[in-house]
Design a protein around this motif. Structure first.
Motif, mmCIF file in Angstrom:
data_model
loop_
_atom_site.group_PDB
_atom_site.id
_atom_site.type_symbol
_atom_site.label_atom_id
_atom_site.label_comp_id
_atom_site.label_asym_id
_atom_site.label_seq_id
_atom_site.Cartn_x
_atom_site.Cartn_y
_atom_site.Cartn_z
ATOM 1 N N ALA A 10 -32.799 122.017 14.417
ATOM 2 C CA ALA A 10 -32.569 120.539 14.587
ATOM 3 C C ALA A 10 -32.110 120.350 15.967
ATOM 4 N N HIS A 11 -32.683 120.223 17.233
ATOM 5 C CA HIS A 11 -32.387 119.913 18.580
ATOM 6 C C HIS A 11 -33.399 119.158 19.146
ATOM 7 N N GLN A 12 -33.190 117.971 19.871
ATOM 8 C CA GLN A 12 -34.230 117.175 20.441
ATOM 9 C C GLN A 12 -34.667 117.805 21.835
ATOM 10 N N SER A 14 -35.788 121.138 24.118
ATOM 11 C CA SER A 14 -36.253 122.498 24.278
ATOM 12 C C SER A 14 -35.354 123.325 25.577
ATOM 13 N N GLY A 15 -34.653 122.346 26.201
ATOM 14 C CA GLY A 15 -33.862 122.951 27.293
ATOM 15 C C GLY A 15 -32.428 123.260 26.769
ATOM 16 N N SER A 16 -32.006 122.868 25.539
ATOM 17 C CA SER A 16 -30.737 122.953 25.189
ATOM 18 C C SER A 16 -30.261 124.209 24.893
ATOM 19 N N PHE A 17 -28.878 124.511 24.419
ATOM 20 C CA PHE A 17 -28.339 125.693 24.134
ATOM 21 C C PHE A 17 -28.670 125.948 22.646
ATOM 22 N N ASN A 18 -28.966 125.271 22.010
ATOM 23 C CA ASN A 18 -29.205 125.324 20.525
ATOM 24 C C ASN A 18 -30.890 125.664 20.624
ATOM 25 N N ALA A 19 -31.807 125.280 21.446
ATOM 26 C CA ALA A 19 -33.149 125.939 21.797
ATOM 27 C C ALA A 19 -32.881 127.339 22.112
ATOM 28 N N ALA A 20 -32.098 127.728 22.999
ATOM 29 C CA ALA A 20 -31.871 129.324 23.460
ATOM 30 C C ALA A 20 -31.453 129.958 22.268
ATOM 31 N N ALA A 21 -30.527 129.677 21.487
ATOM 32 C CA ALA A 21 -30.257 130.249 20.369
ATOM 33 C C ALA A 21 -31.226 130.525 19.343
ATOM 34 N N PRO A 102 -26.955 121.709 16.339
ATOM 35 C CA PRO A 102 -25.488 121.227 17.029
ATOM 36 C C PRO A 102 -24.593 120.422 15.815
ATOM 37 N N MET A 103 -23.398 120.923 15.696
ATOM 38 C CA MET A 103 -22.529 120.127 14.749
ATOM 39 C C MET A 103 -22.375 118.599 15.094
ATOM 40 N N TYR A 104 -22.705 117.878 14.140
ATOM 41 C CA TYR A 104 -22.718 116.629 14.107
ATOM 42 C C TYR A 104 -21.780 115.827 13.022
ATOM 43 N N TRP A 105 -20.507 115.244 13.397
ATOM 44 C CA TRP A 105 -19.489 114.889 12.814
ATOM 45 C C TRP A 105 -19.174 115.842 11.535
ATOM 46 N N PHE A 106 -18.677 116.742 11.897
ATOM 47 C CA PHE A 106 -18.174 117.635 11.091
ATOM 48 C C PHE A 106 -19.407 118.353 10.265
ATOM 49 N N GLY A 107 -20.487 118.161 10.288
ATOM 50 C CA GLY A 107 -21.647 118.521 9.293
ATOM 51 C C GLY A 107 -22.811 118.884 9.899
ATOM 52 N N PHE A 146 -24.531 127.262 14.681
ATOM 53 C CA PHE A 146 -24.522 126.282 15.246
ATOM 54 C C PHE A 146 -23.467 126.033 16.459
ATOM 55 N N THR A 147 -23.511 124.750 17.375
ATOM 56 C CA THR A 147 -22.839 124.823 18.479
ATOM 57 C C THR A 147 -21.885 123.698 18.149
ATOM 58 N N THR A 148 -20.778 123.693 18.900
ATOM 59 C CA THR A 148 -19.820 122.618 18.906
ATOM 60 C C THR A 148 -19.513 121.883 20.220
ATOM 61 N N GLY A 149 -18.904 120.789 20.113
ATOM 62 C CA GLY A 149 -18.430 120.092 21.471
ATOM 63 C C GLY A 149 -17.061 120.494 21.431
ATOM 64 N N SER A 150 -16.350 120.693 20.307
ATOM 65 C CA SER A 150 -14.922 121.053 20.236
ATOM 66 C C SER A 150 -14.604 122.617 20.683
ATOM 67 N N LEU A 151 -13.476 122.662 21.325
ATOM 68 C CA LEU A 151 -13.154 124.340 21.527
ATOM 69 C C LEU A 151 -12.519 124.677 20.243
ATOM 70 N N ALA A 196 -18.430 128.175 31.168
ATOM 71 C CA ALA A 196 -19.300 128.719 32.273
ATOM 72 C C ALA A 196 -20.711 129.221 31.905
ATOM 73 N N ASP A 197 -21.733 129.146 32.724
ATOM 74 C CA ASP A 197 -22.878 129.445 32.504
ATOM 75 C C ASP A 197 -23.046 131.069 32.198
ATOM 76 N N GLU A 198 -22.120 131.934 32.772
ATOM 77 C CA GLU A 198 -22.015 133.262 32.594
ATOM 78 C C GLU A 198 -21.424 133.586 31.270
ATOM 79 N N ASP A 199 -20.588 132.764 30.608
ATOM 80 C CA ASP A 199 -19.888 133.077 29.472
ATOM 81 C C ASP A 199 -21.012 132.490 28.337
ATOM 82 N N ARG A 200 -21.773 131.652 28.859
ATOM 83 C CA ARG A 200 -22.794 131.169 27.747
ATOM 84 C C ARG A 200 -23.806 132.272 27.492
ATOM 85 N N LYS A 201 -24.241 132.949 28.612
ATOM 86 C CA LYS A 201 -25.215 133.873 28.500
ATOM 87 C C LYS A 201 -24.528 135.212 27.580
HETATM 88 C C1 LIG Z 1 -23.784 112.520 16.648
HETATM 89 C C2 LIG Z 1 -22.726 113.610 17.424
HETATM 90 C C3 LIG Z 1 -21.781 114.073 16.413
HETATM 91 C C4 LIG Z 1 -20.991 115.035 17.155
HETATM 92 N N1 LIG Z 1 -19.967 115.675 16.321
HETATM 93 C C5 LIG Z 1 -19.396 116.671 16.644
HETATM 94 C C6 LIG Z 1 -18.580 117.277 15.820
HETATM 95 O O1 LIG Z 1 -18.112 116.511 14.635
HETATM 96 N N2 LIG Z 1 -17.566 118.346 16.259
HETATM 97 C C7 LIG Z 1 -17.996 118.926 17.368
HETATM 98 O O2 LIG Z 1 -17.192 119.894 17.924
HETATM 99 N N3 LIG Z 1 -18.855 118.534 18.156
HETATM 100 C C8 LIG Z 1 -19.557 117.382 17.863
HETATM 101 N N4 LIG Z 1 -20.622 116.858 18.577
HETATM 102 C C9 LIG Z 1 -20.830 117.530 19.860
HETATM 103 C C10 LIG Z 1 -22.160 118.506 19.566
HETATM 104 O O3 LIG Z 1 -22.006 119.427 18.677
HETATM 105 C C11 LIG Z 1 -22.331 119.258 20.991
HETATM 106 O O4 LIG Z 1 -22.858 118.302 22.026
HETATM 107 C C12 LIG Z 1 -23.585 120.254 20.794
HETATM 108 O O5 LIG Z 1 -23.029 121.025 19.829
HETATM 109 C C13 LIG Z 1 -23.737 121.140 22.285
HETATM 110 O O6 LIG Z 1 -25.014 121.881 21.782
HETATM 111 P P1 LIG Z 1 -26.164 121.283 22.834
HETATM 112 O O7 LIG Z 1 -27.369 122.352 22.208
HETATM 113 O O8 LIG Z 1 -26.692 120.074 22.454
HETATM 114 O O9 LIG Z 1 -25.877 121.854 24.220
HETATM 115 P P2 LIG Z 1 -26.415 121.497 25.658
HETATM 116 O O10 LIG Z 1 -25.663 120.109 26.130
HETATM 117 O O11 LIG Z 1 -28.150 121.588 25.508
HETATM 118 O O12 LIG Z 1 -26.155 122.832 26.347
HETATM 119 C C14 LIG Z 1 -24.682 123.115 26.799
HETATM 120 C C15 LIG Z 1 -25.134 123.752 28.112
HETATM 121 O O13 LIG Z 1 -25.823 125.031 27.738
HETATM 122 C C16 LIG Z 1 -26.759 125.328 28.986
HETATM 123 N N5 LIG Z 1 -27.747 126.217 28.418
HETATM 124 C C17 LIG Z 1 -28.906 125.991 27.868
HETATM 125 N N6 LIG Z 1 -29.746 126.883 27.709
HETATM 126 C C18 LIG Z 1 -28.911 127.946 28.097
HETATM 127 C C19 LIG Z 1 -29.179 129.330 28.438
HETATM 128 N N7 LIG Z 1 -30.245 129.917 27.925
HETATM 129 N N8 LIG Z 1 -28.154 130.108 29.091
HETATM 130 C C20 LIG Z 1 -27.137 129.552 29.411
HETATM 131 N N9 LIG Z 1 -26.713 128.097 29.233
HETATM 132 C C21 LIG Z 1 -27.803 127.373 28.581
HETATM 133 C C22 LIG Z 1 -27.413 123.670 29.160
HETATM 134 O O14 LIG Z 1 -28.085 123.664 30.439
HETATM 135 C C23 LIG Z 1 -25.671 123.066 29.090
HETATM 136 O O15 LIG Z 1 -25.334 122.932 30.242
HETATM 137 C C24 LIG Z 1 -21.223 115.750 18.249
HETATM 138 C C25 LIG Z 1 -22.346 115.212 19.047
HETATM 139 C C26 LIG Z 1 -23.263 114.137 18.588
HETATM 140 C C27 LIG Z 1 -24.410 113.695 19.562
#
Ligand SMILES: Cc1cc2nc3c(=O)[nH]c(=O)nc-3n(C[C@H](O)[C@H](O)[C@H](O)COP(=O)(O)OP(=O)(O)OC[C@H]3O[C@@H](n4cnc5c(N)ncnc54)[C@H](O)[C@@H]3O)c2cc1C
Ligand SMILES: Cc1cc2nc3c(=O)[nH]c(=O)nc-3n(C[C@H](O)[C@H](O)[C@H](O)COP(=O)(O)OP(=O)(O)OC[C@H]3O[C@@H](n4cnc5c(N)ncnc54)[C@H](O)[C@@H]3O)c2cc1C
Ligand SMILES: [Zn+2]
Ligand SMILES: [Zn+2]
Lengths: 230, 230
Positions: A10-12, A14-21, A102-107, A146-151, A196-201
């Protein structure tokens, strides 16, 4: 024997980190000889909401429509909508399910919660007798990736978000373990957007390495149903 | 001062127990002089899935669409879709939010999770600075009111489902407390389908009684943000 893997994704974008995973999982598992299928929920425009339209033909009680009951009967009678049946067939054939989101609202994002609500039908995925350690899918494995926004520090037992294990309980116990799946440890990509990009890799490399041994991993422990009264 | 209540309601059927619980809340609160608004999510055919269509006009980065970022900007620029903006206005005007739903897979039905994902936009409902005890909605109250299929014994700390408080953590802490809401104790209607009609009527009576003093209830306690480092 060839293992089948179903990735529910579930990611909108194809350039996202979730897509890469997700792509990493497809590549590594395919290279190992697995057959990998992906349900790309946004791309499929997957219907999230549990409604009477999920049932073909007449419902039993239109006046007081009860989704739990009606979907169970429809499953028994082969009258669930095609999009649900297709996903159920994928589960039946799979040895391992990976939920990538990507984690959305703790779920889960709503579109993935809708997949759970609609596809894991009473009768197909569980019954009064077949739950937890006696669950329907006890010979299959499943995991969250899954990915998070939080540390990570915010989700530690002493962090403001609380222990991540608590947050995952409804998903890992209430959904996966409930249906009998052997639950593999979650793959958590902490805050890729703040990294950082390196750490993401490196995170993706670590995931690739894990994927190589994933099917041999020992699942998490849950109490057996035998430990409880009715 | 007249209090405004917003009920976010997710059940497919007007004959359901959830409908009865929602109707009781509307009646009792209205009789007390509150203004009550209901968002009936299935009836509204509420869109559950977070997509680029939630944003009017061009998105900033179509190639790597990031919902978190794009929805924040759209909120700032008044370019969120009308269905989202309408719900946000209802929240802004409300003193109390009641979420009325049947528990689906240890959590919210997908349609209600979609309301959370789409309506509680970054900027509108929280920001880096405004979270938890410093949250945007700290002068408002919110609560969960829901039905289960399981008996209460299964959700006790020694039951197979585990402590209900753990299952509710992502919802009560991760969503409501996160946005600053004062969280009132949940109203749990255990297994109405397994309950005698008489006892169901008593459950609704108890809810009516509670509703009379609801706005004066002391909220649940959570740690203050001050207790934590960055
Ligand atoms: C409605 C909503 C609710 C949310 N609730 C929470 C919550 O409860 N808890 C929480 O922690 N977070 C929450 N978030 C944040 C959310 O979890 C993060 O925005 C999301 O997990 C980030 O993942 P992404 O795939 O979208 O990352 P992206 O934004 O797509 O990627 C992050 C970075 O990785 C880069 N990247 C992509 N591909 C590669 C690759 N192959 N190699 C290296 N780098 C790459 C991208 O270019 C970008 O710079 C919420 C977000 C939304 C919209
Ligand atoms: C996808 C899915 C996932 C689920 N996951 C879970 C889970 O994780 N945990 C769990 O515990 N349960 C779960 N359930 C079960 C679900 O929570 C229950 O089916 C639901 O809570 C019952 O509420 P309802 O309003 O639908 O009850 P209904 O079936 O509508 O009502 C129960 C009874 O109350 C009667 N009633 C209606 N109005 C009144 C009135 N005014 N006075 C007296 N009686 C009245 C009805 O006629 C009926 O007999 C799940 C169900 C589904 C479909
Ligand atoms: Zn029902
Ligand atoms: Zn993003």
């Amino acid at each position: 024997m060839v293992k089948k893997v179903l990735i529910i994704y579930a990611h909108q974008s194809s350039g996202s980190f979730n897509a890469a995973a997700k792509n990493a999982a497809v590549e590594v598992l395919t290279a190992q000889g697995c057959t990998v299928e992906v349900s790309d929920l946004y791309a499929m425009n997957f219907k999230a909401t549990a409604t009477a339209e999920d049932i073909k033909g007449d419902v039993k009680n239109a006046e007081n429509f009860c989704y739990l009951e009606e979907s169970r009967i429809a499953w028994e009678e082969g009258r669930l909508s095609d999009d649900i049946t297709k996903e159920q067939t994928k589960i039946t054939e799979a040895d391992l399910l990976i939920f990538q989101f990507p984690m959305y609202w703790f779920g889960l994002p709503a579109v993935m919660k809708g997949w759970i609500d609609r596809v894991l039908t009473h009768g197909f995925a569980f019954s009064q007798e077949k739950r937890y350690s006696q669950g329907v899918f006890k010979d299959k494995k499943a995991m969250l990736s899954f990915t998070t926004g939080s540390l990570e520090s915010m989700f530690s037992p002493t962090g403001i978000n609380g222990d991540m294990n608590v947050t995952l309980w409804p998903l890992q116990n209430g959904i996966l373990n409930y249906c009998g799946f052997q639950v593999l440890a979650p793959q958590i990509f902490w805050a890729p957007a703040l990294t950082a990009d390196e750490d993401r890799k490196s995170m993706l490399e670590a995931w690739r390495t894990r994927l190589q041994g994933l099917l041999e991993e020992k699942p998490l422990s849950f109490f057996s149903l035998d430990c409880f009264d009715e």
